[in-house]
Write a protein that holds these residues in place. Structure first.
Motif, PDB file in Angstrom:
ATOM      1  N   SER A  69      16.055  -9.685  78.701  1.00  0.00           N
ATOM      2  CA  SER A  69      16.525  -8.631  77.801  1.00  0.00           C
ATOM      3  C   SER A  69      17.347  -9.157  76.638  1.00  0.00           C
ATOM      4  CB  SER A  69      17.346  -7.601  78.584  1.00  0.00           C
ATOM      5  OG  SER A  69      18.565  -8.181  79.042  1.00  0.00           O
ATOM      6  N   ALA A  70      18.010 -10.308  76.805  1.00  0.00           N
ATOM      7  CA  ALA A  70      18.899 -10.787  75.742  1.00  0.00           C
ATOM      8  C   ALA A  70      18.601 -12.205  75.261  1.00  0.00           C
ATOM      9  CB  ALA A  70      20.355 -10.715  76.220  1.00  0.00           C
ATOM     10  N   ASP A 126      31.975 -15.910  77.010  1.00  0.00           N
ATOM     11  CA  ASP A 126      31.576 -14.831  77.914  1.00  0.00           C
ATOM     12  C   ASP A 126      31.275 -13.588  77.104  1.00  0.00           C
ATOM     13  OD1 ASP A 126      31.964 -15.838  80.750  1.00  0.00           O
ATOM     14  OD2 ASP A 126      33.920 -16.319  79.901  1.00  0.00           O
ATOM     15  N   CYS A 127      30.195 -12.916  77.466  1.00  0.00           N
ATOM     16  CA  CYS A 127      29.800 -11.695  76.782  1.00  0.00           C
ATOM     17  C   CYS A 127      29.479 -10.639  77.834  1.00  0.00           C
ATOM     18  CB  CYS A 127      28.582 -11.964  75.900  1.00  0.00           C
ATOM     19  SG  CYS A 127      28.170 -10.622  74.790  1.00  0.00           S
ATOM     20  N   ARG A 128      30.164  -9.508  77.764  1.00  0.00           N
ATOM     21  CA  ARG A 128      29.942  -8.392  78.686  1.00  0.00           C
ATOM     22  C   ARG A 128      29.678  -7.142  77.866  1.00  0.00           C
ATOM     23  NH1 ARG A 128      32.302  -8.984  84.058  1.00  0.00           N
ATOM     24  NH2 ARG A 128      33.060 -11.109  84.348  1.00  0.00           N
ATOM     25  N   ASP A 163      29.100  -2.543  81.870  1.00  0.00           N
ATOM     26  CA  ASP A 163      28.209  -3.238  80.935  1.00  0.00           C
ATOM     27  C   ASP A 163      28.220  -4.736  81.214  1.00  0.00           C
ATOM     28  OD1 ASP A 163      27.811  -0.794  79.759  1.00  0.00           O
ATOM     29  OD2 ASP A 163      29.282  -1.116  78.175  1.00  0.00           O
ATOM     30  N   THR A 164      27.606  -5.128  82.310  1.00  0.00           N
ATOM     31  CA  THR A 164      27.615  -6.551  82.669  1.00  0.00           C
ATOM     32  C   THR A 164      26.484  -7.316  81.989  1.00  0.00           C
ATOM     33  OG1 THR A 164      26.357  -6.026  84.674  1.00  0.00           O
ATOM     34  CG2 THR A 164      28.750  -6.175  84.886  1.00  0.00           C
ATOM     35  N   SER A 165      25.485  -6.610  81.474  1.00  0.00           N
ATOM     36  CA  SER A 165      24.413  -7.283  80.741  1.00  0.00           C
ATOM     37  C   SER A 165      24.859  -7.498  79.298  1.00  0.00           C
ATOM     38  CB  SER A 165      23.126  -6.455  80.784  1.00  0.00           C
ATOM     39  OG  SER A 165      23.352  -5.170  80.235  1.00  0.00           O
ATOM     40  N   GLU A 166      24.093  -8.292  78.551  1.00  0.00           N
ATOM     41  CA  GLU A 166      24.456  -8.623  77.179  1.00  0.00           C
ATOM     42  C   GLU A 166      23.708  -7.753  76.179  1.00  0.00           C
ATOM     43  OE1 GLU A 166      25.307 -13.279  76.907  1.00  0.00           O
ATOM     44  OE2 GLU A 166      23.339 -12.824  77.725  1.00  0.00           O
ATOM     45  N   VAL A 186      25.550  -8.332  69.811  1.00  0.00           N
ATOM     46  CA  VAL A 186      26.826  -8.975  70.119  1.00  0.00           C
ATOM     47  C   VAL A 186      26.606 -10.459  70.399  1.00  0.00           C
ATOM     48  CG1 VAL A 186      28.814  -8.984  71.691  1.00  0.00           C
ATOM     49  CG2 VAL A 186      27.788  -6.815  70.998  1.00  0.00           C
ATOM     50  N   CYS A 187      25.498 -10.774  71.074  1.00  0.00           N
ATOM     51  CA  CYS A 187      25.149 -12.182  71.330  1.00  0.00           C
ATOM     52  C   CYS A 187      25.030 -12.951  70.022  1.00  0.00           C
ATOM     53  CB  CYS A 187      23.812 -12.271  72.080  1.00  0.00           C
ATOM     54  SG  CYS A 187      23.835 -11.649  73.761  1.00  0.00           S
ATOM     55  N   ALA A 188      24.405 -12.323  69.025  1.00  0.00           N
ATOM     56  CA  ALA A 188      24.203 -12.987  67.735  1.00  0.00           C
ATOM     57  C   ALA A 188      25.536 -13.275  67.049  1.00  0.00           C
ATOM     58  CB  ALA A 188      23.320 -12.120  66.840  1.00  0.00           C
TER      59      ALA A 188
END
Length: 323
Positions: free
Chosen positions: A72-73, A157-159, A268-271, A275-277
Motif C-alpha cells: 500500500s505504501a 518512524d511514520c504512523r 493509523d499504524t499503516s503509512e 506523508v512518506c514522500a
C-alpha cells in the motif's frame, strides 16, 4: 567511484546537482556507503532520493516477506506477485532501486541487524533504521557511537498522518554560507538513549506534543513486547494508563499528550504515501547534508503531522548548566 575525481559520466549525470552543492560535495556522496534497515514506504522514498543523488552504495536489510500493507505504501514493490514471490522485502526493493541509477551499487545483507557486530557498522557512513523496537534503536545507536569514525545515525518512524526523524551525528563539523562568507561550525549530538532520557519537565514548554505521544506509544509497545505498529484502538486504556504514569513521574500535565493524538497513533499504524514522500524527502536531504558537510543539519528531532501540515524541528538535549 574508486578514484578521488568524478568521472566524465558522473559529471554529466549529476550536472544539475553539482551546480547546487558543488563538485566536492558530489565526490563525497559518490564515495559514501549507506546502510538501511526496515523497508517501509518512508524508507523507500528515502532510498530513491539518495540513489538518484548518487551515493556510492546502499545496503538494505529486511528479511520480512512482502505483505498487503507493504504494497500500500512502498512503491518499490511491483504489484505483480510473480516478481516478489519467495523474495524478502530487501531483495524486492533492491531489484527496483538498481533501475533508478545503475551507477549506485545496491545490495542486500541478510540477518538480524541487532546481532551484527560493531565492526559491521564501521563499513558505512550513515545508518538509517525504521520498524525498530525501543531496545533495538538504542543498541544500534550505541554500536555506531563506539566506532572511532563518525557514522551518522538516523531513526525514522511514520504512523498514519504523523512521522518523526531522529538524528545523531556525534561531534559534527560542517560549513555553511553566511552572507558572502563560508563559516565553519560544530555541533555535539546526544545519543538516542540520552535524548529520550532527558526529563520532560526540563524541556521547553512548547515542545511538540508529537514528541511525548511517540514516546508513550514506543514505551507501551516495549512493555507489551510488541513490534512497532502492532497496536489498535483496543490498546487505548493501557496507553492512557501509561501516559498518566509518565506524566506524573515527569511532572507534566496530561494535556501535553491529547487523547485524540494517541488514538490516531494507535489506529493509523499503516503509512500514508504523501506523508512518506515528505518524511523520506527530509531524511534524504539530511543524510546528503551530513555526508557532504554542507548546510545546517537537523538537530535532533523532526516531526510532521499532516493534520496541520506543520513540520517542526526540536532540539531535545540535556540542558547545559548555567556557568
Amino acid at each position: 567511484m574508486n578514484g578521488e575525481e568524478l568521472t566524465e559520466q558522473e559529471t554529466a549525470l549529476y550536472d544539475r546537482q553539482i551546480r547546487v552543492w558543488g563538485a566536492d560535495a558530489q565526490r563525497r556522496l559518490s564515495k559514501s556507503h549507506i546502510l538501511v534497515y526496515g523497508m517501509k514506504g518512508t524508507v523507500a522514498e528515502f532510498c530513491k532520493n539518495i540513489v538518484l543523488a548518487g551515493v556510492g552504495s546502499v545496503t538494505l536489510v529486511d528479511d520480512r516477506e512482502v505483505t498487503e500493507e507493504a504494497l500500500s505504501a512502498n512503491f518499490l514493490i511491483l504489484p505483480d506477485e510473480n516478481l516478489y514471490h519467495g523474495k524478502t522485502l530487501a531483495e524486492v526493493c533492491c531489484d527496483s532501486l538498481k533501475e533508478f541509477n545503475p551507477m549506485v551499487h545496491v545490495s542486500v545483507e541478510k540477518g538480524d541487524i541487532s546481532t551484527f557486530g560493531v565492526e559491521f557498522f564501521g563499513k558505512f557512513d550513515a545508518v538509517v533504521i525504521s520498524c525498530c523496537s525501543l531496545a533495538k534503536k538504542k543498541l544500534i545507536n550505541q554500536k555506531c557511537r563506539k566506532l572511532s569514525k563518525r557514522v551518522a545515525f538516523y531513526t525514522v518512524d511514520c504512523r498514519g498522518s504523523c512521522g518523526e526523524i531522529f538524528v545523531d551525528l556525534k561531534d559534527y563539523k560542517y560549513s555553511k554560507k553566511k552572507l558572502e562568507e563560508t563559516v565553519e561550525c560544530q555541533l555535539e549530538f546526544p545519543s538516542f538513549e540520552d535524548t529520550i532520557s532527558v526529563p520532560w519537565k526540563a524541556l521547553p514548554k512548547r515542545v511538540s506534543k508529537l514528541y511525548f505521544a511517540m514516546r508513550v506509544i514506543e514505551q507501551f509497545e516495549d512493555a507489551e513486547g510488541r513490534n512497532p505498529g502492532e497496536t489498535s484502538i483496543a490498546d487505548l486504556p493501557g496507553v492512557l494508563k501509561l501516559r498518566k504514569e509518565l506524566c506524573e513521574t515527569n511532572s507534566v500535565n496530561e494535556s501535553q499528550i491529547p487523547d485524540a493524538l494517541l488514538e490516531r497513533l494507535l489506529m493509523d499504524t499503516s503509512e500514508y504515501p504523501p506523508v512518506c514522500a515528505i518524511i523520506g524527502g527530509i531524511l534524504g536531504q539530511e543524510v546528503i547534508k551530513a555526508i557532504s558537510g554542507k548546510g545546517d543539519p537537523l538537530k535532533n528531532f523532526f516531526f510532521f503531522d499532516a493534520m496541520d501540515g506543520k513540520g517542526l524541528i526540536e532540539d531535545i538535549s540535556e540542558p547545559k548548566p548555567v556557568s
